[in-house]
Design an enzyme around this catalytic site. Sequence first.
Site, PDB file in Angstrom:
ATOM      1  N   ASP A  13     -36.705  34.243  -7.387  1.00 15.99           N
ATOM      2  CA  ASP A  13     -35.349  33.779  -7.705  1.00 15.99           C
ATOM      3  C   ASP A  13     -34.395  34.841  -7.168  1.00 15.99           C
ATOM      4  O   ASP A  13     -34.811  35.938  -6.778  1.00 15.99           O
ATOM      5  CB  ASP A  13     -35.191  33.638  -9.238  1.00 15.99           C
ATOM      6  CG  ASP A  13     -33.781  33.193  -9.642  1.00 15.99           C
ATOM      7  OD1 ASP A  13     -33.206  32.336  -8.948  1.00 15.99           O
ATOM      8  OD2 ASP A  13     -33.228  33.720 -10.635  1.00 15.99           O
ATOM      9  N   SER A  14     -33.098  34.513  -7.210  1.00 14.24           N
ATOM     10  CA  SER A  14     -32.111  35.522  -6.832  1.00 14.24           C
ATOM     11  C   SER A  14     -32.051  36.650  -7.864  1.00 14.24           C
ATOM     12  O   SER A  14     -31.559  37.735  -7.568  1.00 14.24           O
ATOM     13  CB  SER A  14     -30.727  34.875  -6.739  1.00 14.24           C
ATOM     14  OG  SER A  14     -30.372  34.325  -8.000  1.00 14.24           O
ATOM     15  N   TYR A  45     -26.826  33.710  -5.352  1.00 12.73           N
ATOM     16  CA  TYR A  45     -27.077  32.869  -4.182  1.00 12.73           C
ATOM     17  C   TYR A  45     -26.085  31.695  -4.127  1.00 12.73           C
ATOM     18  O   TYR A  45     -25.780  31.193  -3.052  1.00 12.73           O
ATOM     19  CB  TYR A  45     -28.487  32.248  -4.266  1.00 12.73           C
ATOM     20  CG  TYR A  45     -29.652  33.094  -3.786  1.00 12.73           C
ATOM     21  CD1 TYR A  45     -29.499  34.413  -3.336  1.00 12.73           C
ATOM     22  CD2 TYR A  45     -30.942  32.552  -3.773  1.00 12.73           C
ATOM     23  CE1 TYR A  45     -30.597  35.146  -2.908  1.00 12.73           C
ATOM     24  CE2 TYR A  45     -32.037  33.280  -3.325  1.00 12.73           C
ATOM     25  CZ  TYR A  45     -31.870  34.577  -2.904  1.00 12.73           C
ATOM     26  OH  TYR A  45     -32.957  35.295  -2.462  1.00 12.73           O
ATOM     27  N   GLY A  46     -25.656  31.258  -5.292  1.00 13.27           N
ATOM     28  CA  GLY A  46     -24.920  29.993  -5.402  1.00 13.27           C
ATOM     29  C   GLY A  46     -23.723  29.823  -4.482  1.00 13.27           C
ATOM     30  O   GLY A  46     -23.533  28.753  -3.905  1.00 13.27           O
ATOM     31  N   CYS A  76     -35.758  28.814  -8.567  1.00 13.92           N
ATOM     32  CA  CYS A  76     -34.327  28.901  -8.289  1.00 13.92           C
ATOM     33  C   CYS A  76     -33.889  27.560  -7.717  1.00 13.92           C
ATOM     34  O   CYS A  76     -34.427  27.122  -6.689  1.00 13.92           O
ATOM     35  CB  CYS A  76     -34.113  30.009  -7.260  1.00 13.92           C
ATOM     36  SG  CYS A  76     -32.411  30.157  -6.690  1.00 13.92           S
ATOM     37  N   ASN A  77     -32.948  26.910  -8.380  1.00 13.04           N
ATOM     38  CA  ASN A  77     -32.464  25.618  -7.875  1.00 13.04           C
ATOM     39  C   ASN A  77     -31.763  25.778  -6.535  1.00 13.04           C
ATOM     40  O   ASN A  77     -31.863  24.916  -5.662  1.00 13.04           O
ATOM     41  CB  ASN A  77     -31.482  24.994  -8.866  1.00 13.04           C
ATOM     42  CG  ASN A  77     -32.176  24.513 -10.108  1.00 13.04           C
ATOM     43  OD1 ASN A  77     -32.511  25.311 -10.991  1.00 13.04           O
ATOM     44  ND2 ASN A  77     -32.404  23.224 -10.204  1.00 13.04           N
ATOM     45  N   THR A  78     -31.020  26.886  -6.385  1.00 13.91           N
ATOM     46  CA  THR A  78     -30.245  27.093  -5.162  1.00 13.91           C
ATOM     47  C   THR A  78     -31.173  27.284  -3.967  1.00 13.91           C
ATOM     48  O   THR A  78     -30.987  26.660  -2.924  1.00 13.91           O
ATOM     49  CB  THR A  78     -29.319  28.320  -5.337  1.00 13.91           C
ATOM     50  OG1 THR A  78     -28.559  28.149  -6.540  1.00 13.91           O
ATOM     51  CG2 THR A  78     -28.390  28.480  -4.163  1.00 13.91           C
ATOM     52  N   GLU A 155     -26.656  37.898 -15.398  1.00 15.28           N
ATOM     53  CA  GLU A 155     -27.269  39.071 -14.747  1.00 15.28           C
ATOM     54  C   GLU A 155     -26.865  40.356 -15.470  1.00 15.28           C
ATOM     55  O   GLU A 155     -27.634  41.308 -15.538  1.00 15.28           O
ATOM     56  CB  GLU A 155     -26.835  39.163 -13.275  1.00 15.28           C
ATOM     57  CG  GLU A 155     -27.547  38.205 -12.343  1.00 15.28           C
ATOM     58  CD  GLU A 155     -29.021  38.549 -12.102  1.00 15.28           C
ATOM     59  OE1 GLU A 155     -29.348  39.724 -11.925  1.00 15.28           O
ATOM     60  OE2 GLU A 155     -29.837  37.601 -12.108  1.00 15.28           O
ATOM     61  N   CYS A 187     -29.646  25.279 -12.981  1.00 18.55           N
ATOM     62  CA  CYS A 187     -29.721  26.658 -12.489  1.00 18.55           C
ATOM     63  C   CYS A 187     -30.631  27.393 -13.457  1.00 18.55           C
ATOM     64  O   CYS A 187     -30.446  27.288 -14.679  1.00 18.55           O
ATOM     65  CB  CYS A 187     -28.333  27.296 -12.467  1.00 18.55           C
ATOM     66  SG  CYS A 187     -28.373  29.074 -12.142  1.00 18.55           S
ATOM     67  N   THR A 188     -31.596  28.146 -12.921  1.00 21.03           N
ATOM     68  CA  THR A 188     -32.591  28.758 -13.813  1.00 21.03           C
ATOM     69  C   THR A 188     -32.020  29.925 -14.635  1.00 21.03           C
ATOM     70  O   THR A 188     -32.669  30.397 -15.557  1.00 21.03           O
ATOM     71  CB  THR A 188     -33.821  29.238 -13.008  1.00 21.03           C
ATOM     72  OG1 THR A 188     -33.373  30.124 -11.959  1.00 21.03           O
ATOM     73  CG2 THR A 188     -34.556  28.058 -12.405  1.00 21.03           C
ATOM     74  N   HIS A 189     -30.826  30.379 -14.299  1.00 19.95           N
ATOM     75  CA  HIS A 189     -30.196  31.384 -15.158  1.00 19.95           C
ATOM     76  C   HIS A 189     -29.720  30.778 -16.488  1.00 19.95           C
ATOM     77  O   HIS A 189     -29.668  31.464 -17.509  1.00 19.95           O
ATOM     78  CB  HIS A 189     -28.976  32.006 -14.458  1.00 19.95           C
ATOM     79  CG  HIS A 189     -29.308  33.076 -13.459  1.00 19.95           C
ATOM     80  ND1 HIS A 189     -29.900  32.807 -12.251  1.00 19.95           N
ATOM     81  CD2 HIS A 189     -29.116  34.425 -13.499  1.00 19.95           C
ATOM     82  CE1 HIS A 189     -30.052  33.940 -11.577  1.00 19.95           C
ATOM     83  NE2 HIS A 189     -29.587  34.942 -12.313  1.00 19.95           N
TER      84      HIS A 189
END
Length: 278
Positions: A13-14, A45-46, A76-78, A155, A187-189
């Site tokens: 992921d980012s 990344y978005g 990561c969806n992005t 983050e 979004c995985t965040h």
Amino acid sequence: MPPDPGSPVGVFDSGVGGLSVLRHLWSELPHEEVIFFADQAHVPYGPRPLEQVRQFSVEITRWLLARGAKLIVVACNTASAAALHHLRQVFPETPFVGMEPAVKPAAESTRSGRVGVLATPATFQGELYASVVERFAAGVQLMTHTCPGLVAQIEAGQLDTPKTRRILEEALQPMLAAGIDTVVLGCTHYPFVIPLIEEIAGPGVRVIDPAPAIARQARRLLVERGWLSSARESRPPHPCTRFLTTGDPRKLEAQLPKLLGISASVDQINFSEPPGPA
Ligand code: DGL
């Protein structure tokens, strides 16, 4: 040549968003070794062009494959929106599991016919989202929001601060006023702010995190190929996971207890160095 079943599963992921998928992989695949790769030098990344996120994804995948990864979870969806199709073409021998906004289960279960989708700008621009909407959202009104700044808040470990709440209220209030009964986390965040989302949205709104389904899919792919680890004992998960970041390892180390409930050391990766032995 088929990989050794003892080879690791690569997850990337980012940033810390991938940890919301990792926790489900741990419960679904307790015998597997995992390499968790957070590209925190490039998070978020978005807002980036899809082409750039595709390049990062190819580079990370090469790196994980050089470490023997037998399956890659694009947590990561992005990155999935930007690169999943491309990765499958470039690395045809490798099974990939990617994320897509869970519009299908939302469309199946909504009673009001109105669904909110929270994801990054790049995810909404990608063909993957367009195809999910076309295939599954007929007759359902989707309301979308990119939650600017939310990934950075997560983050930074700001899971329940006034600023994080403000970002979510701005996204959710118009949706709630329009009568949504379901929120899709694209979004995985975002699963790390589910408590806050539930507080703002109230008990009548269902929040969908696709991570458990993604972990089941990873297991299915390994079982189909006979690639499940042959370790018999279920191992405590964290000693079997190697954490890597392109950012500051101390920052990720500080996040792990809060986000995953474990302590572990994190290694720093520099892409300018060619991958050496694991
Ligand atoms: N966690 C990622 C996702 O699922 C990326 C967020 C970001 O870096 O902008 O989209």
